[in-house]
Motif scaffolding. Structure first.
Motif, PDB file in Angstrom:
ATOM      1  N   LEU A 249     -10.375   9.841  32.034  1.00  0.00           N
ATOM      2  CA  LEU A 249     -11.292   8.968  31.302  1.00  0.00           C
ATOM      3  C   LEU A 249     -11.972   9.700  30.146  1.00  0.00           C
ATOM      4  CD1 LEU A 249     -12.600   6.234  30.937  1.00  0.00           C
ATOM      5  CD2 LEU A 249     -14.288   6.860  32.688  1.00  0.00           C
ATOM      6  N   PRO A 250     -12.470  10.923  30.333  1.00  0.00           N
ATOM      7  CA  PRO A 250     -13.066  11.615  29.178  1.00  0.00           C
ATOM      8  C   PRO A 250     -12.086  11.778  28.015  1.00  0.00           C
ATOM      9  CG  PRO A 250     -13.703  12.714  31.202  1.00  0.00           C
ATOM     10  CD  PRO A 250     -12.660  11.703  31.581  1.00  0.00           C
ATOM     11  N   ARG A 251     -10.821  12.064  28.314  1.00  0.00           N
ATOM     12  CA  ARG A 251      -9.836  12.212  27.243  1.00  0.00           C
ATOM     13  C   ARG A 251      -9.549  10.876  26.571  1.00  0.00           C
ATOM     14  NH1 ARG A 251      -5.276  16.650  29.265  1.00  0.00           N
ATOM     15  NH2 ARG A 251      -6.765  18.294  29.820  1.00  0.00           N
TER      16      ARG A 251
ATOM     17  N   ALA B 289     -10.013   7.623  21.656  1.00  0.00           N
ATOM     18  CA  ALA B 289     -10.473   6.428  20.949  1.00  0.00           C
ATOM     19  C   ALA B 289     -11.427   6.810  19.815  1.00  0.00           C
ATOM     20  CB  ALA B 289     -11.148   5.468  21.922  1.00  0.00           C
ATOM     21  N   ALA B 290     -12.329   7.760  20.076  1.00  0.00           N
ATOM     22  CA  ALA B 290     -13.280   8.205  19.054  1.00  0.00           C
ATOM     23  C   ALA B 290     -12.551   8.911  17.905  1.00  0.00           C
ATOM     24  CB  ALA B 290     -14.322   9.130  19.671  1.00  0.00           C
ATOM     25  N   LEU B 291     -11.551   9.721  18.235  1.00  0.00           N
ATOM     26  CA  LEU B 291     -10.783  10.439  17.207  1.00  0.00           C
ATOM     27  C   LEU B 291     -10.064   9.453  16.297  1.00  0.00           C
ATOM     28  CD1 LEU B 291      -9.873  13.337  16.320  1.00  0.00           C
ATOM     29  CD2 LEU B 291      -7.834  12.959  17.730  1.00  0.00           C
ATOM     30  N   ALA B 292      -9.478   8.419  16.880  1.00  0.00           N
ATOM     31  CA  ALA B 292      -8.763   7.423  16.080  1.00  0.00           C
ATOM     32  C   ALA B 292      -9.725   6.670  15.166  1.00  0.00           C
ATOM     33  CB  ALA B 292      -8.027   6.449  17.004  1.00  0.00           C
ATOM     34  N   ARG B 293     -10.902   6.349  15.676  1.00  0.00           N
ATOM     35  CA  ARG B 293     -11.897   5.666  14.838  1.00  0.00           C
ATOM     36  C   ARG B 293     -12.325   6.547  13.672  1.00  0.00           C
ATOM     37  NH1 ARG B 293     -13.885   3.749  19.846  1.00  0.00           N
ATOM     38  NH2 ARG B 293     -15.396   5.463  19.981  1.00  0.00           N
ATOM     39  N   ALA B 294     -12.548   7.818  13.959  1.00  0.00           N
ATOM     40  CA  ALA B 294     -13.042   8.732  12.931  1.00  0.00           C
ATOM     41  C   ALA B 294     -12.031   8.948  11.818  1.00  0.00           C
ATOM     42  CB  ALA B 294     -13.416  10.070  13.569  1.00  0.00           C
ATOM     43  N   HIS B 295     -10.731   8.815  12.130  1.00  0.00           N
ATOM     44  CA  HIS B 295      -9.702   9.128  11.138  1.00  0.00           C
ATOM     45  C   HIS B 295      -8.874   7.903  10.738  1.00  0.00           C
ATOM     46  CE1 HIS B 295     -10.233  13.525  11.219  1.00  0.00           C
ATOM     47  NE2 HIS B 295     -10.585  13.335  12.484  1.00  0.00           N
ATOM     48  N   SER B 296      -9.374   6.703  11.078  1.00  0.00           N
ATOM     49  CA  SER B 296      -8.674   5.462  10.705  1.00  0.00           C
ATOM     50  C   SER B 296      -7.196   5.513  11.089  1.00  0.00           C
ATOM     51  CB  SER B 296      -8.822   5.197   9.208  1.00  0.00           C
ATOM     52  OG  SER B 296     -10.173   5.026   8.871  1.00  0.00           O
TER      53      SER B 296
END
Length: 414
Positions: free
Chosen positions: A192-194, A199-206
């Protein structure tokens, strides 16, 4: 003596598109031609147990479809898929935080076609995509002809190592492909942490996430985790669907692979482009098979059948793990999956599972060498084993034979 001139033989190689050079035969599909013989103990393909298919239930459901829908079930239908089936999928995957409409669903000819169509609409030559390493073989086959550059990211027993993806962001990948639940080939489940970090990484880099989840319903131990699709949902409960996650699912592992019915859940612009690509590919997924799948799920078939699969496949997983403990050398290691249909064996450094396969086939046992799933030339000392297709007694027999080969000569396999 005839004076007729012989026509020169057609040189088709001069007519093929250059991208066909990127189309290579799947080692697994070639191996399955050998392992289809009944006498072979096959740990190679990710095949469901055919003896568990409830044929009478399918027969009655098919009769019901023909009685209720008649010629309509044999006619062409719309490219996006039956609205009723899309509604069922939308409802099944909706949560208080994630509201999915049938406009967010496209029915495909299995999840494999979903991946192929996604490659067609997303990637062109020179684009970059991050994939788990090792990764799903047929994904590589589907996307290679687009000219995409694969960027491998390391996986372990808890799934994708998200921190290994961060340095790759400098090269501006367009998407990341992953199998979070019971990954093929490792059998690993992303923690779950990964999942949250990804998800956060994808948001940050579109960046788009392509979440492939063919095995998610087949959990035998541990706690179910939220899909990336849900984790990326807007914070506002009840918001219209908006996500950078493209979710591929299928009935192949929980109904029957012969139906070839899968689906994509995605934002409307993605579904619209996929529909155009699918029109060109095959017009639509089989109307009859869609109605059959719909009839079965409306009858509550999944609620009856998935527990059966979990029980049998869980027993087969346990039988394989116990046999590995009993017969494999202590120098070997293997994953212990909470679900799915595969586990992954790592032999000592220097061992070559390709050479082992040659000896194993002579003993009537098959598996897939692990090097096939890697993108960087690694994995020669690894192997993927499927446990869903063989009953426990055959699993023990096959693992005993493999263990005997290893014990007689790990060094000779080097």
């Amino acid at each position: 003596m005839s004076n007729m001139k012989t026509e020169p033989e057609m040189d088709w190689s001069q007519l093929f598109a250059s991208r066909t050079a990127l189309m290579t035969p799947s080692a697994l599909r070639e191996l399955l031609k050998v392992t289809s013989r009944a006498e072979v103990i096959s740990f190679a393909g990710g095949l469901p147990a055919a003896e568990l298919f409830p044929v009478p239930r399918f027969k009655s459901a098919l009769a019901a479809v023909l009685d209720q829908h008649g010629g309509k079930s044999l006619q062409y239908s719309i490219t996006e898929g039956l609205p009723e089936l899309r509604d069922w999928i939308a409802l099944r995957f909706s949560t208080p935080r994630l509201r999915i409409a049938h406009e967010n669903v496209l029915i495909t000819s299995g999840a494999q076609q979903a991946l192929s169509l996604l490659g067609r609409i997303l990637f062109e030559k020179g684009d970059r995509v991050i994939v788990e390493n090792p990764t799903y073989l047929a994904l590589l086959s589907a996307w290679r002809p687009t000219g995409v550059e694969f960027m491998p990211a390391l996986c372990d027993a808890r799934g994708l190592r998200v921190e290994k993806c961060r340095p790759l962001m400098k090269r501006k990948p367009k998407a990341i492909y992953c199998v979070p639940n019971f990954q093929n080939p490792l059998g690993a489940t992303m923690s779950l942490p990964r999942r949250k970090k990804l998800a956060a990484l994808a948001r940050a880099h579109s960046m788009a996430i392509i979440e492939d989840n063919p095995y998610g319903e087949l959990r035998y131990s541990g706690r179910a985790l939220p899909n990336l699709l849900e984790l990326d949902a807007p914070e506002r409960p009840g918001s219209d669907f908006s996500s950078r996650v493209i979710y591929a699912g299928t009935f192949s592992k929980v109904l029957a692979p012969g139906l070839r019915v899968g689906w994509v859940i995605a934002s409307k612009p993605v579904i619209e482009k996929l529909a155009l690509a699918k029109q060109a590919a095959d017009l639509q997924t089989s109307t009859l098979n869609q109605y059959l799948a719909l009839e079965l799920v409306r009858q509550g078939f999944l609620e009856d059948f998935i527990p059966v699969l979990r029980r049998h496949y869980g027993q087969r997983r346990d039988a394989m793990l116990e046999a590995l403990d009993r017969y494999f050398p202590k120098s070997a290691r293997w994953t212990k999956p909470d679900g799915g249909v595969f586990l992954w064996v790592t032999l000592p450094p220097g061992a070559d599972s390709g050479h082992l396969l040659e000896a194993a086939l002579n003993e009537g046992v098959a598996f897939v060498p692990g090097g096939e799933f890697h993108l960087n030339g690694e994995g020669k000392n690894t192997m993927r084993l499927n446990f869903s297709n063989m009953p426990p007694a055959r699993i023990e027999e096959g693992i005993k034979k493999l263990g005997g080969l290893l014990r007689r000569g790990v060094n000779s396999i080097s």
